[in-house]
Design a protein around this motif. Structure first.
Motif, mmCIF file in Angstrom:
data_model
loop_
_atom_site.group_PDB
_atom_site.id
_atom_site.type_symbol
_atom_site.label_atom_id
_atom_site.label_comp_id
_atom_site.label_asym_id
_atom_site.label_seq_id
_atom_site.Cartn_x
_atom_site.Cartn_y
_atom_site.Cartn_z
ATOM 1 N N GLU A 77 0.832 -1.204 0.000
ATOM 2 C CA GLU A 77 0.000 0.000 0.000
ATOM 3 C C GLU A 77 0.866 1.253 0.000
ATOM 4 O O GLU A 77 1.743 1.426 0.848
ATOM 5 C CB GLU A 77 -0.944 0.045 1.201
ATOM 6 N N PHE A 78 0.580 2.139 -0.967
ATOM 7 C CA PHE A 78 1.177 3.461 -1.022
ATOM 8 C C PHE A 78 0.221 4.422 -0.308
ATOM 9 O O PHE A 78 -0.883 4.666 -0.776
ATOM 10 C CB PHE A 78 1.362 3.915 -2.471
ATOM 11 N N MET A 79 0.659 4.960 0.806
ATOM 12 C CA MET A 79 -0.181 5.861 1.592
ATOM 13 C C MET A 79 -0.503 7.134 0.795
ATOM 14 O O MET A 79 0.318 7.630 0.031
ATOM 15 C CB MET A 79 0.557 6.229 2.882
ATOM 16 N N GLY A 80 -1.701 7.661 0.971
ATOM 17 C CA GLY A 80 -2.095 8.911 0.334
ATOM 18 C C GLY A 80 -1.878 10.091 1.258
ATOM 19 O O GLY A 80 -1.403 9.948 2.381
ATOM 20 N N GLU B 293 2.854 5.052 13.168
ATOM 21 C CA GLU B 293 2.246 3.719 13.041
ATOM 22 C C GLU B 293 1.362 3.696 11.805
ATOM 23 O O GLU B 293 1.052 4.737 11.220
ATOM 24 C CB GLU B 293 1.431 3.363 14.275
ATOM 25 N N VAL B 294 0.951 2.509 11.408
ATOM 26 C CA VAL B 294 0.040 2.373 10.277
ATOM 27 C C VAL B 294 -1.337 2.899 10.690
ATOM 28 O O VAL B 294 -1.846 2.529 11.757
ATOM 29 C CB VAL B 294 -0.064 0.899 9.837
ATOM 30 N N PRO B 295 -1.955 3.774 9.888
ATOM 31 C CA PRO B 295 -3.272 4.308 10.254
ATOM 32 C C PRO B 295 -4.283 3.196 10.504
ATOM 33 O O PRO B 295 -4.399 2.258 9.707
ATOM 34 C CB PRO B 295 -3.656 5.146 9.025
ATOM 35 N N PHE B 296 -5.003 3.283 11.590
ATOM 36 C CA PHE B 296 -5.923 2.213 11.979
ATOM 37 C C PHE B 296 -7.096 2.080 11.018
ATOM 38 O O PHE B 296 -7.712 1.025 10.918
ATOM 39 C CB PHE B 296 -6.463 2.462 13.393
ATOM 40 N N TYR B 297 -7.417 3.165 10.292
ATOM 41 C CA TYR B 297 -8.609 3.158 9.454
ATOM 42 C C TYR B 297 -8.371 2.553 8.077
ATOM 43 O O TYR B 297 -9.307 2.375 7.302
ATOM 44 C CB TYR B 297 -9.126 4.591 9.258
ATOM 45 N N SER B 298 -7.125 2.237 7.732
ATOM 46 C CA SER B 298 -6.835 1.753 6.388
ATOM 47 C C SER B 298 -7.484 0.392 6.166
ATOM 48 O O SER B 298 -7.031 -0.623 6.698
ATOM 49 C CB SER B 298 -5.321 1.673 6.170
ATOM 50 N N TYR B 299 -8.525 0.373 5.379
ATOM 51 C CA TYR B 299 -9.394 -0.796 5.233
ATOM 52 C C TYR B 299 -8.645 -2.052 4.808
ATOM 53 O O TYR B 299 -8.811 -3.121 5.403
ATOM 54 C CB TYR B 299 -10.496 -0.455 4.235
ATOM 55 N N VAL B 300 -7.797 -1.961 3.804
ATOM 56 C CA VAL B 300 -7.196 -3.181 3.259
ATOM 57 C C VAL B 300 -5.928 -3.618 3.979
ATOM 58 O O VAL B 300 -5.425 -4.714 3.724
ATOM 59 C CB VAL B 300 -6.902 -3.036 1.750
ATOM 60 N N THR B 301 -5.401 -2.797 4.882
ATOM 61 C CA THR B 301 -4.193 -3.219 5.592
ATOM 62 C C THR B 301 -4.339 -3.290 7.103
ATOM 63 O O THR B 301 -3.514 -3.913 7.770
ATOM 64 C CB THR B 301 -2.992 -2.285 5.275
ATOM 65 N N HIS C 81 -14.038 11.427 -2.598
ATOM 66 C CA HIS C 81 -12.611 11.264 -2.892
ATOM 67 C C HIS C 81 -12.099 10.043 -2.154
ATOM 68 O O HIS C 81 -12.046 10.033 -0.925
ATOM 69 C CB HIS C 81 -11.834 12.503 -2.445
ATOM 70 N N THR C 82 -11.741 9.011 -2.884
ATOM 71 C CA THR C 82 -11.272 7.697 -2.448
ATOM 72 C C THR C 82 -12.427 6.816 -1.967
ATOM 73 O O THR C 82 -13.412 7.310 -1.395
ATOM 74 C CB THR C 82 -10.178 7.749 -1.354
ATOM 75 N N PHE C 83 -12.255 5.525 -2.201
ATOM 76 C CA PHE C 83 -13.313 4.574 -1.890
ATOM 77 C C PHE C 83 -12.840 3.376 -1.079
ATOM 78 O O PHE C 83 -13.602 2.812 -0.304
ATOM 79 C CB PHE C 83 -13.962 4.089 -3.197
ATOM 80 N N MET C 84 -11.583 2.974 -1.238
ATOM 81 C CA MET C 84 -11.123 1.759 -0.576
ATOM 82 C C MET C 84 -10.267 2.036 0.663
ATOM 83 O O MET C 84 -9.706 1.106 1.240
ATOM 84 C CB MET C 84 -10.340 0.897 -1.559
ATOM 85 N N LEU C 85 -10.183 3.274 1.097
ATOM 86 C CA LEU C 85 -9.473 3.561 2.342
ATOM 87 C C LEU C 85 -10.325 3.221 3.559
ATOM 88 O O LEU C 85 -9.804 2.867 4.610
ATOM 89 C CB LEU C 85 -9.059 5.033 2.407
#
Length: 340
Positions: free
Chosen positions: A55-58, A87-95, A306-310
């Motif tokens: 995943e490339f963070m936005g 840390e990795v954002p907690f809301y990132s759906y796919v990760t 703006h964005t759908f899979m985050l």
């Protein structure tokens, strides 16, 4: 008392399952964030997985002191994140693997999370001086150094990956497009998937004018490596994407786009949402261009999102043909399994 015990049992369950991925933070030698501090990535290895998600963070873009380290009356206000990510954002759906967020096709994949902290959509490599403040636009170099380091140290066995998915949203979507070709040599056996969520590409005619000549020069060089000839006098990038899709024929690409994307029109694109919609749906828009390339499919939502899979909630947004974002992603993944 029983209620209290049940509550603590639930909290324990959530704590144990909410963050199912155990991330290792790995500092990349020679790589830095926009503020000059060391750049680190996050890696989650699942021993039984032959699949890898990258995943490339936005997170926006910047081109001067105000947009990179903006000031308001309350003090420093950071417009674009230019610092090491804690840390990795907690809301990132796919990760994130949060509880009940395991209804996507990457839940069992090993993962690499690439933080975005350079304000340059992973596409620049120089140091700028903004009002006497050294700003390290070195996102392109960071990604190159990351894969070199991971391969050299054998942190992940790239050669055994059977399915590679590169995912990016917003600035991360542009970064993914830029680096897909750079990633190819590390994964000789893998079926390759790219989920490009809201990269924009339908900007106004003055879009590039805000960026410094150094940034435009870096963008031009980085985009050329992906097959795109950048026209600094035209922000309508989508119409030039055909050679990119041809250049990325090893990849099964799924592009996601909103017609009136507020961020990629009003905020960054210097174009109205309605003019943005006209470009997206025109005979030079991304869907019209992509239809000539069998490795590329496009999903378009007639909305201002703006964005759908985050986020899991927005992954259920439907396109103009009533297909949800997550179902589109599933179809891209399924199609890759039958493509040679």
């Amino acid at each position: 008392m029983k209620t209290l015990i049940a509550f603590f049992a639930f909290v324990t369950l959530v704590t144990q399952t909410t963050f199912a991925r155990n991330w290792d933070r790995i500092e990349i030698p020679g790589a830095v964030c926009g503020d000059g501090l060391p750049y680190s990535i996050f890696v989650n290895k699942k021993a039984d997985s032959k699949n890898l998600l990258v995943e490339f963070m936005g997170g926006g873009a910047c081109w001067d002191f105000g947009t990179c380290f903006g000031v308001d009356l309350t003090g420093i206000k950071f417009r674009t994140w230019m610092h090491p990510l804690p840390e990795v954002p907690f809301y990132s759906y796919v990760t994130s693997d949060m509880m009940f967020w395991n209804d996507h096709p990457f839940k069992d994949d090993s993962a690499v999370y690439l933080p975005y902290c350079t304000g340059d959509v992973f596409a620049a490599d120089h140091v700028a001086d903004y009002s006497g403040f050294q700003t390290y636009h070195q996102g392109y170099r960071n990604v190159i150094a990351t894969f070199q380091y991971l391969a050299h140290k054998k942190i992940l066995n790239f050669g055994k990956v059977e399915r590679l998915t590169a995912f990016g949203a917003s600035a991360g979507a542009i970064g993914a497009l830029v680096h897909l070709k750079n990633m190819e040599p590390y994964f000789p056996r893998a079926k390759k998937i790219a989920i490009i969520d809201s990269a924009g590409l339908h900007f106004g005619p003055t879009f590039w004018n805000k960026f410094t000549p150094r940034l435009v020069g870096d963008f031009t060089q980085a985009f050329a490596s992906a097959g795109l000839t950048l026209n600094p006098n035209d922000g309508f990038v989508a119409q030039y994407m055909g050679p990119v899709f041809a250049n990325l024929r090893q990849w099964n690409i799924g592009l996601m786009q909103a017609t009136r994307d507020q961020v990629m029109s009003t905020v960054f694109g210097e174009i109205s949402p309605e003019d943005h919609r006209r470009l997206v749906l025109s005979d030079r828009g991304i869907a019209a261009v992509a239809k000539n390339y069998p490795n590329t499919s496009v999903w378009i939502s007639d909305s201002d999102m703006h964005t759908f899979m985050l986020l899991r909630s927005t992954s259920h947004k439907e396109d103009m043909e009533n297909e949800s974002a997550i179902n589109f992603v599933n179809s891209v993944v399924e199609r890759s399994s039958v493509l040679k």
